[in-house]
Design a protein around this motif. Structure first.
Motif, PDB file in Angstrom:
ATOM      1  N   PHE A 116       0.822  -1.215   0.000  1.00  0.00           N
ATOM      2  CA  PHE A 116       0.000   0.000   0.000  1.00  0.00           C
ATOM      3  C   PHE A 116       0.853   1.260   0.000  1.00  0.00           C
ATOM      4  CE2 PHE A 116      -2.469   3.362   1.973  1.00  0.00           C
ATOM      5  CZ  PHE A 116      -3.619   3.336   1.181  1.00  0.00           C
ATOM      6  N   TRP A 117       1.914   1.276   0.800  1.00  0.00           N
ATOM      7  CA  TRP A 117       2.760   2.469   0.885  1.00  0.00           C
ATOM      8  C   TRP A 117       3.389   2.776  -0.471  1.00  0.00           C
ATOM      9  CZ3 TRP A 117       7.799   2.005  -0.470  1.00  0.00           C
ATOM     10  CH2 TRP A 117       8.355   0.721  -0.446  1.00  0.00           C
ATOM     11  N   PHE A 118       3.801   1.739  -1.200  1.00  0.00           N
ATOM     12  CA  PHE A 118       4.408   1.937  -2.512  1.00  0.00           C
ATOM     13  C   PHE A 118       3.377   2.451  -3.519  1.00  0.00           C
ATOM     14  CE2 PHE A 118       5.472   0.378  -6.766  1.00  0.00           C
ATOM     15  CZ  PHE A 118       6.701   0.995  -6.944  1.00  0.00           C
ATOM     16  N   ALA A 119       2.197   1.836  -3.526  1.00  0.00           N
ATOM     17  CA  ALA A 119       1.135   2.256  -4.450  1.00  0.00           C
ATOM     18  C   ALA A 119       0.753   3.716  -4.213  1.00  0.00           C
ATOM     19  CB  ALA A 119      -0.088   1.349  -4.288  1.00  0.00           C
ATOM     20  N   THR A 120       0.633   4.081  -2.941  1.00  0.00           N
ATOM     21  CA  THR A 120       0.242   5.453  -2.601  1.00  0.00           C
ATOM     22  C   THR A 120       1.330   6.449  -2.982  1.00  0.00           C
ATOM     23  OG1 THR A 120      -1.148   4.641  -0.818  1.00  0.00           O
ATOM     24  CG2 THR A 120      -0.462   6.955  -0.701  1.00  0.00           C
ATOM     25  N   GLY A 121       2.573   6.151  -2.653  1.00  0.00           N
ATOM     26  CA  GLY A 121       3.672   7.055  -3.002  1.00  0.00           C
ATOM     27  C   GLY A 121       3.811   7.225  -4.498  1.00  0.00           C
ATOM     28  N   LEU A 122       3.729   6.122  -5.235  1.00  0.00           N
ATOM     29  CA  LEU A 122       3.830   6.189  -6.694  1.00  0.00           C
ATOM     30  C   LEU A 122       2.684   6.999  -7.289  1.00  0.00           C
ATOM     31  CD1 LEU A 122       5.320   5.263  -9.249  1.00  0.00           C
ATOM     32  CD2 LEU A 122       3.850   3.228  -9.240  1.00  0.00           C
ATOM     33  N   PRO A 132      -0.295   5.293   5.603  1.00  0.00           N
ATOM     34  CA  PRO A 132      -0.393   3.979   6.258  1.00  0.00           C
ATOM     35  C   PRO A 132      -0.209   4.054   7.777  1.00  0.00           C
ATOM     36  CG  PRO A 132       1.023   3.837   4.340  1.00  0.00           C
ATOM     37  CD  PRO A 132       0.728   5.291   4.564  1.00  0.00           C
ATOM     38  N   TYR A 133       0.689   4.908   8.237  1.00  0.00           N
ATOM     39  CA  TYR A 133       0.908   5.047   9.680  1.00  0.00           C
ATOM     40  C   TYR A 133      -0.380   5.484  10.375  1.00  0.00           C
ATOM     41  CZ  TYR A 133       2.298   6.921  14.157  1.00  0.00           C
ATOM     42  OH  TYR A 133       2.367   7.188  15.496  1.00  0.00           O
ATOM     43  N   PHE A 144      -3.566   5.303   9.382  1.00  0.00           N
ATOM     44  CA  PHE A 144      -4.647   4.323   9.357  1.00  0.00           C
ATOM     45  C   PHE A 144      -4.338   3.096  10.201  1.00  0.00           C
ATOM     46  CE2 PHE A 144      -6.226   6.866   5.908  1.00  0.00           C
ATOM     47  CZ  PHE A 144      -7.602   6.744   6.053  1.00  0.00           C
ATOM     48  N   GLU A 145      -3.120   2.594  10.124  1.00  0.00           N
ATOM     49  CA  GLU A 145      -2.801   1.359  10.833  1.00  0.00           C
ATOM     50  C   GLU A 145      -2.517   1.576  12.318  1.00  0.00           C
ATOM     51  OE1 GLU A 145       0.364  -0.244   8.489  1.00  0.00           O
ATOM     52  OE2 GLU A 145      -1.016  -1.057   6.998  1.00  0.00           O
ATOM     53  N   THR A 146      -1.871   2.673  12.673  1.00  0.00           N
ATOM     54  CA  THR A 146      -1.473   2.897  14.057  1.00  0.00           C
ATOM     55  C   THR A 146      -2.513   3.697  14.838  1.00  0.00           C
ATOM     56  OG1 THR A 146       0.819   2.900  13.334  1.00  0.00           O
ATOM     57  CG2 THR A 146       0.385   3.758  15.536  1.00  0.00           C
ATOM     58  N   LEU A 147      -2.961   4.796  14.277  1.00  0.00           N
ATOM     59  CA  LEU A 147      -3.908   5.644  15.003  1.00  0.00           C
ATOM     60  C   LEU A 147      -5.334   5.112  14.940  1.00  0.00           C
ATOM     61  CD1 LEU A 147      -2.633   9.203  14.036  1.00  0.00           C
ATOM     62  CD2 LEU A 147      -2.170   7.903  16.104  1.00  0.00           C
ATOM     63  N   PHE A 148      -5.776   4.700  13.734  1.00  0.00           N
ATOM     64  CA  PHE A 148      -7.170   4.287  13.560  1.00  0.00           C
ATOM     65  C   PHE A 148      -7.349   2.770  13.596  1.00  0.00           C
ATOM     66  CE2 PHE A 148      -6.974   8.249  10.815  1.00  0.00           C
ATOM     67  CZ  PHE A 148      -7.346   9.089  11.856  1.00  0.00           C
ATOM     68  N   LEU A 149      -6.250   2.027  13.676  1.00  0.00           N
ATOM     69  CA  LEU A 149      -6.269   0.566  13.737  1.00  0.00           C
ATOM     70  C   LEU A 149      -7.054  -0.038  12.574  1.00  0.00           C
ATOM     71  CD1 LEU A 149      -6.737   0.147  17.586  1.00  0.00           C
ATOM     72  CD2 LEU A 149      -4.613   0.153  16.276  1.00  0.00           C
ATOM     73  N   VAL A 150      -6.849   0.495  11.387  1.00  0.00           N
ATOM     74  CA  VAL A 150      -7.483  -0.013  10.167  1.00  0.00           C
ATOM     75  C   VAL A 150      -6.431  -0.750   9.369  1.00  0.00           C
ATOM     76  CG1 VAL A 150      -8.604   0.650   7.999  1.00  0.00           C
ATOM     77  CG2 VAL A 150      -9.151   1.873  10.104  1.00  0.00           C
TER      78      VAL A 150
END
Length: 171
Positions: A114-120, A159-160, A162-168
């Motif tokens: 996801f991080w790569f897709a978003t950055g690209l 990603p940080y 959504f995954e860390t703060l919102f636990l998604v």
């Protein structure tokens, strides 16, 4: 002074986004907070939709105000006054935006990290819409560097959050 039809279209779009954002925020406010189960408030079901609704409303307001100051309430020139080249350029931008969003959502997300897709996606989107043919190479280099910086920040922060703060969990 006449303004382009885009100023009035931006005003209408801004108002629609404000209404949508406020509605999303209001609906999320009514969602259960699960306090009776001692659930962490950062994991409440309405938190992310509420934040997104607030951001959409805020940005819609900015768009509406910007278009109002650009003359959205003044006399408009008809679309017939646009040159064929202006019309073709608008369609090219719409097509490019649609293709980039499709590639991101259907081809990249779920098939690459996801991080790569978003950055690209962020990098290519910025470069595609900021690139000018007759621009000096120094200016192009600056734009590429800024696009890369924004893309790296987006690839890390989204990603940080959504995954860390919102636990998604992201794909």
């Amino acid at each position: 002074m006449h303004t382009r039809p885009l100023a009035r279209a931006d005003l209408i779009t801004g108002v629609i986004l404000v209404v949508f954002g406020v509605a999303a925020f209001a609906e999320s406010w009514g969602m259960p907070r699960l306090e009776e189960r001692n659930i962490n408030p950062w994991t409440a079901p309405g938190l992310v939709p509420g934040l997104l609704g607030a951001v959409i409303a805020l940005l819609g307001l900015v768009l509406a105000l910007r278009s109002a100051f650009a003359g959205a309430f003044g006399p408009q020139i008809r679309l017939d006054d646009e040159t064929p080249e202006e019309r073709r350029a608008a369609w090219r931008r719409l097509t490019l935006c649609s293709v980039l969003c499709f590639v991101y959502a259907v081809v990249l997300v779920g098939h690459t990290p996801f991080w790569f897709a978003t950055g690209l996606f962020v990098f290519v989107f910025i470069v595609a819409f900021e690139w000018e043919r007759n621009e000096a190479w120094a200016s192009r280099g600056r734009k590429l560097a800024i696009a890369a910086l924004i893309a790296v920040l987006a690839a890390g922060l989204i990603p940080y959050m959504f995954e860390t703060l919102f636990l998604v969990r992201l794909p």
